[in-house]
Design a protein around this motif. Structure first.
Motif, PDB file in Angstrom:
ATOM      1  N   UNK A   2      12.443 -17.192 -22.854  1.00 53.66           N
ATOM      2  CA  UNK A   2      12.781 -18.187 -23.875  1.00 53.66           C
ATOM      3  C   UNK A   2      12.005 -17.913 -25.167  1.00 53.66           C
ATOM      4  N   UNK A   3      10.754 -17.516 -25.038  1.00 60.00           N
ATOM      5  CA  UNK A   3       9.926 -17.232 -26.215  1.00 60.00           C
ATOM      6  C   UNK A   3      10.337 -15.936 -26.913  1.00 60.00           C
ATOM      7  N   UNK A   4      10.977 -15.038 -26.168  1.00 61.70           N
ATOM      8  CA  UNK A   4      11.269 -13.706 -26.711  1.00 61.70           C
ATOM      9  C   UNK A   4      12.371 -13.703 -27.765  1.00 61.70           C
ATOM     10  N   UNK A   5      13.253 -14.703 -27.724  1.00 64.94           N
ATOM     11  CA  UNK A   5      14.385 -14.766 -28.671  1.00 64.94           C
ATOM     12  C   UNK A   5      15.249 -13.503 -28.624  1.00 64.94           C
ATOM     13  N   UNK A   6      15.441 -12.971 -27.418  1.00 61.59           N
ATOM     14  CA  UNK A   6      16.152 -11.694 -27.285  1.00 61.59           C
ATOM     15  C   UNK A   6      17.598 -11.836 -26.827  1.00 61.59           C
ATOM     16  N   UNK A   7      18.056 -13.056 -26.624  1.00 59.21           N
ATOM     17  CA  UNK A   7      19.461 -13.230 -26.282  1.00 59.21           C
ATOM     18  C   UNK A   7      19.749 -13.079 -24.801  1.00 59.21           C
ATOM     19  N   UNK A   8      21.009 -12.802 -24.493  1.00 57.79           N
ATOM     20  CA  UNK A   8      21.479 -12.771 -23.109  1.00 57.79           C
ATOM     21  C   UNK A   8      20.989 -11.536 -22.367  1.00 57.79           C
ATOM     22  N   UNK A   9      21.137 -11.566 -21.048  1.00 55.55           N
ATOM     23  CA  UNK A   9      20.727 -10.429 -20.223  1.00 55.55           C
ATOM     24  C   UNK A   9      21.528  -9.185 -20.574  1.00 55.55           C
ATOM     25  N   UNK A  10      22.824  -9.341 -20.813  1.00 52.67           N
ATOM     26  CA  UNK A  10      23.662  -8.189 -21.165  1.00 52.67           C
ATOM     27  C   UNK A  10      23.186  -7.540 -22.454  1.00 52.67           C
ATOM     28  N   UNK A  11      22.808  -8.372 -23.412  1.00 52.29           N
ATOM     29  CA  UNK A  11      22.301  -7.848 -24.685  1.00 52.29           C
ATOM     30  C   UNK A  11      20.977  -7.133 -24.486  1.00 52.29           C
ATOM     31  N   UNK A  12      20.110  -7.696 -23.647  1.00 50.02           N
ATOM     32  CA  UNK A  12      18.795  -7.089 -23.429  1.00 50.02           C
ATOM     33  C   UNK A  12      18.894  -5.760 -22.698  1.00 50.02           C
ATOM     34  N   UNK A  13      20.008  -5.534 -22.003  1.00 48.08           N
ATOM     35  CA  UNK A  13      20.180  -4.287 -21.261  1.00 48.08           C
ATOM     36  C   UNK A  13      20.615  -3.123 -22.144  1.00 48.08           C
ATOM     37  N   UNK A  34      20.845  -3.380 -26.077  1.00 49.43           N
ATOM     38  CA  UNK A  34      20.656  -3.502 -27.519  1.00 49.43           C
ATOM     39  C   UNK A  34      19.211  -3.243 -27.938  1.00 49.43           C
ATOM     40  N   UNK A  35      19.057  -3.063 -29.242  1.00 48.53           N
ATOM     41  CA  UNK A  35      17.745  -2.823 -29.831  1.00 48.53           C
ATOM     42  C   UNK A  35      17.389  -3.967 -30.773  1.00 48.53           C
ATOM     43  N   UNK A  36      16.099  -4.156 -30.968  1.00 52.64           N
ATOM     44  CA  UNK A  36      15.645  -5.182 -31.902  1.00 52.64           C
ATOM     45  C   UNK A  36      15.697  -4.626 -33.324  1.00 52.64           C
ATOM     46  N   UNK A  37      15.270  -5.427 -34.263  1.00 51.77           N
ATOM     47  CA  UNK A  37      15.188  -4.978 -35.654  1.00 51.77           C
ATOM     48  C   UNK A  37      13.751  -4.621 -36.028  1.00 51.77           C
ATOM     49  N   UNK A  38      12.907  -4.443 -35.009  1.00 52.37           N
ATOM     50  CA  UNK A  38      11.480  -4.253 -35.260  1.00 52.37           C
ATOM     51  C   UNK A  38      10.950  -2.987 -34.591  1.00 52.37           C
ATOM     52  N   UNK A  39       9.810  -2.542 -35.083  1.00 54.37           N
ATOM     53  CA  UNK A  39       9.126  -1.396 -34.500  1.00 54.37           C
ATOM     54  C   UNK A  39       8.300  -1.846 -33.297  1.00 54.37           C
ATOM     55  N   UNK A  40       7.900  -0.874 -32.491  1.00 54.60           N
ATOM     56  CA  UNK A  40       7.024  -1.173 -31.362  1.00 54.60           C
ATOM     57  C   UNK A  40       5.649  -1.594 -31.872  1.00 54.60           C
ATOM     58  N   UNK A  41       4.953  -2.398 -31.086  1.00 57.69           N
ATOM     59  CA  UNK A  41       3.618  -2.830 -31.470  1.00 57.69           C
ATOM     60  C   UNK A  41       3.537  -4.334 -31.648  1.00 57.69           C
ATOM     61  N   UNK A  42       2.326  -4.816 -31.847  1.00 59.69           N
ATOM     62  CA  UNK A  42       2.097  -6.255 -31.913  1.00 59.69           C
ATOM     63  C   UNK A  42       2.777  -6.884 -33.125  1.00 59.69           C
ATOM     64  N   UNK A  43       2.845  -6.169 -34.241  1.00 57.81           N
ATOM     65  CA  UNK A  43       3.497  -6.735 -35.425  1.00 57.81           C
ATOM     66  C   UNK A  43       4.979  -6.995 -35.167  1.00 57.81           C
ATOM     67  N   UNK A  44       5.626  -6.036 -34.522  1.00 56.58           N
ATOM     68  CA  UNK A  44       7.033  -6.226 -34.181  1.00 56.58           C
ATOM     69  C   UNK A  44       7.229  -7.369 -33.205  1.00 56.58           C
ATOM     70  N   UNK A  45       6.316  -7.495 -32.244  1.00 56.21           N
ATOM     71  CA  UNK A  45       6.409  -8.578 -31.263  1.00 56.21           C
ATOM     72  C   UNK A  45       6.248  -9.937 -31.935  1.00 56.21           C
ATOM     73  N   UNK A  46       5.315 -10.034 -32.869  1.00 55.08           N
ATOM     74  CA  UNK A  46       5.106 -11.300 -33.575  1.00 55.08           C
ATOM     75  C   UNK A  46       6.331 -11.673 -34.406  1.00 55.08           C
ATOM     76  N   UNK A  47       6.927 -10.692 -35.064  1.00 58.82           N
ATOM     77  CA  UNK A  47       8.139 -10.968 -35.844  1.00 58.82           C
ATOM     78  C   UNK A  47       9.280 -11.415 -34.936  1.00 58.82           C
ATOM     79  N   UNK A  48       9.384 -10.786 -33.775  1.00 58.64           N
ATOM     80  CA  UNK A  48      10.458 -11.122 -32.843  1.00 58.64           C
ATOM     81  C   UNK A  48      10.300 -12.533 -32.287  1.00 58.64           C
ATOM     82  N   UNK A  49       9.078 -12.907 -31.958  1.00 62.65           N
ATOM     83  CA  UNK A  49       8.838 -14.210 -31.331  1.00 62.65           C
ATOM     84  C   UNK A  49       8.609 -15.328 -32.343  1.00 62.65           C
ATOM     85  N   UNK A  50       8.359 -14.965 -33.605  1.00 65.75           N
ATOM     86  CA  UNK A  50       8.195 -15.980 -34.635  1.00 65.75           C
ATOM     87  C   UNK A  50       6.790 -16.521 -34.785  1.00 65.75           C
ATOM     88  N   UNK A  51       5.807 -15.874 -34.173  1.00 67.83           N
ATOM     89  CA  UNK A  51       4.420 -16.314 -34.312  1.00 67.83           C
ATOM     90  C   UNK A  51       3.737 -15.528 -35.429  1.00 67.83           C
TER      91      UNK A  51
END
Length: 353
Positions: A179-190, A192-209
Motif C-alpha cells: 500500500x505504501x509503495x504506490x506501485x499499482x496492481x500485481x500485473x503492473x508490478x510484474x 512495468x518500470x517506475x519513473x525513478x532510478x534505483x536507490x533511496x532517492x528513487x524510493x522516497x519519490x515513489x512512496x512520497x516521503x
C-alpha cells in the motif's frame, strides 16, 4: 569456472543467500536469452532442467514444478491434508505458489499460460528464489536440524497453534508495505518500470516521503500498531525475528525478478519489482531495531526491571471521517467458495504476487 561458493555447496549442500540470488538471476537471464533467440515463453520443463543443472539431481528430485490444478490438489492433499475443494480455491486465487511439504518436498506451482514473456520471467525468477531459500539455504539447514530434535507430535502441535497466526501477520505486513509503495496492481508490478532510478532517492519519490527517517517511522508505526502485541507479550521477539526473515526473503525475490525483467526489457529506470524489494529492505532495517528493543525487554525482565510496552494502539476511526481510508478489500461473493476460504480472503488484502 568453479567458484568457492560452488565448492562449498558441493561439499555441504548449503548455498549462501548471495549465491541463491546469483543463481536465480542466472536461470532467469538464461530463460530470457532463449526467449529472445527462439521466441515462445517460459516452459516449465525448461525451468526444471535449469534447476537440476544448478542444484543437482538429488536436490531437484524433491522439487515438483507444475502449472496444472491436478498436481496442485494432489500435493496439497498429501502434504497439507487439504481437501480438493479448498486446494482448488487456493489455486484459483493465486498467480503462483511455493508450497512446502513433508520430508523436504516442495511444489513450485507456476501459472504461466496467461502471462506474457515479461510477467512469466519475473514470476519464475521470483518464485525460484523462494524455492532455493527453502531448500538449500543455511536457514533451511538449521531449521531441518532443529526439527530432527523435536518429536513430530510436538512439532505438529506447534505448527497448528502458531502457523496460521504467523502467516496472517506476514500477509498483513506485506499488504501494508505494498500500500505504501504506490506501485499499482500485481500485473503492473510484474512487467512495468517506475519513473525513478534505483536507490533511496528513487524510493522516497515513489512512496512520497521526504526523508528516509519519515519512511522508516511510517513503517515502524505499522509494526507497533499491527505486529507487536500489547503488554510485552512473550511472543513478540520471536514473531519479529520470523517476520524479518520472511521480509528479507521477499526482498531478495522481488529484486531477482526485477533484475531479470530489466535484462529482458532494458530500461534506465528501476523496475517496480526492484522498487518493492528496496522498500522491503527498509522494512527489514526497521524490524532489526524493533528486535533489538524486544531483546532489551527480555534483559529487563531477567533483572526485574520494568519493561517498555512498544505496542501502539490504533487511532479510533469514526465512520463519518474521510481522513482515514481503509485498505482495498477483496470480497468473495461466490457461494461455491468454502467458508474457511471466504474468511481468509474477506480481509484487507491488496493484490500482490
Amino acid at each position: 569456472m568453479i567458484t568457492l561458493g560452488r565448492l562449498i555447496y558441493k561439499a555441504t549442500g548449503v548455498m549462501s543467500k548471495k549465491g541463491i540470488v546469483k543463481n536465480c538471476e542466472k536461470i532467469g537471464k538464461t530463460l530470457a536469452g532463449e526467449i529472445k533467440t527462439n521466441g515462445g515463453n517460459v516452459e516449465v520443463k525448461r525451468v526444471s532442467e535449469l534447476l537440476e543443472q544448478t542444484i543437482g539431481k538429488k536436490k531437484s528430485a524433491k522439487i515438483t514444478i507444475a502449472e496444472d490444478l491436478d498436481t496442485f490438489k494432489a500435493f496439497a492433499r498429501e502434504h497439507l491434508s487439504l481437501s480438493d475443494e479448498v486446494a482448488e480455491t487456493h489455486f484459483r486465487y493465486s498467480k503462483s505458489a511455493v508450497i512446502l511439504g513433508k520430508n523436504g518436498k516442495v511444489l513450485l506451482s507456476l501459472r504461466l499460460k496467461n502471462m506474457n514473456e515479461a510477467q512469466a520471467l519475473n514470476t519464475t525468477s521470483h518464485e525460484l528464489e523462494h524455492v532455493f531459500y527453502n531448500t538449500v539455504s543455511s536457514d533451511n539447514a538449521m531449521i531441518r536440524a532443529i526439527r530432527k530434535c523435536i518429536p513430530e507430535n510436538i512439532l505438529n502441535n506447534i505448527q497448528k497453534r502458531h502457523s496460521s497466526f504467523i502467516n496472517d501477520t506476514i500477509l498483513d505486513f506485506q499488504c501494508a508495505l505494498i500500500e505504501k509503495s504506490n506501485l499499482g496492481s500485481a500485473s503492473s508490478r510484474l512487467q512495468d518500470f517506475t519513473e525513478h532510478k534505483a536507490g533511496i532517492e528513487g524510493l522516497l519519490k515513489q512512496t512520497g516521503f521526504k526523508t528516509r527517517e519519515q519512511l522508516q517511522d511510517s513503517i515502524r508505526t505499522v509494526i507497533r500498531q499491527d505486529i507487536i502485541l500489547p503488554h510485552n507479550n512473550g511472543i513478540n521477539l520471536d514473531l519479529l525475528k520470523i517476520l524479518r526473515k520472511g521480509i528479507q526473503d521477499e526482498a531478495r525475490a522481488y529484486k531477482v525478478g526485477g533484475r531479470v525483467l530489466g535484462h529482458f526489457t532494458p530500461n534506465e529506470n528501476i523496475s517496480k519489482s526492484e522498487m518493492l524489494g528496496q522498500l522491503y529492505d527498509e522494512a527489514a532495517i526497521v524490524l532489526k531495531g524493533e528486535i533489538k528493543n524486544q531483546r532489551k525487554n527480555r534483559w529487563r525482565k531477567l533483572f526485574g526491571k520494568p519493561q517498555i510496552d512498544y505496542h501502539v494502539p490504533k487511532p479510533t476511526i469514526l465512520e463519518s471521517s474521510e481522513e482515514f481510508k481503509p485498505f482495498s478489500v477483496l470480497k468473495v461473493v461466490s457461494e461455491d467458495v468454502p467458508q474457511q476460504i471466504k474468511t481468509a480472503l474477506n480481509k484487507k488484502a491488496p493484490d500482490f504476487n
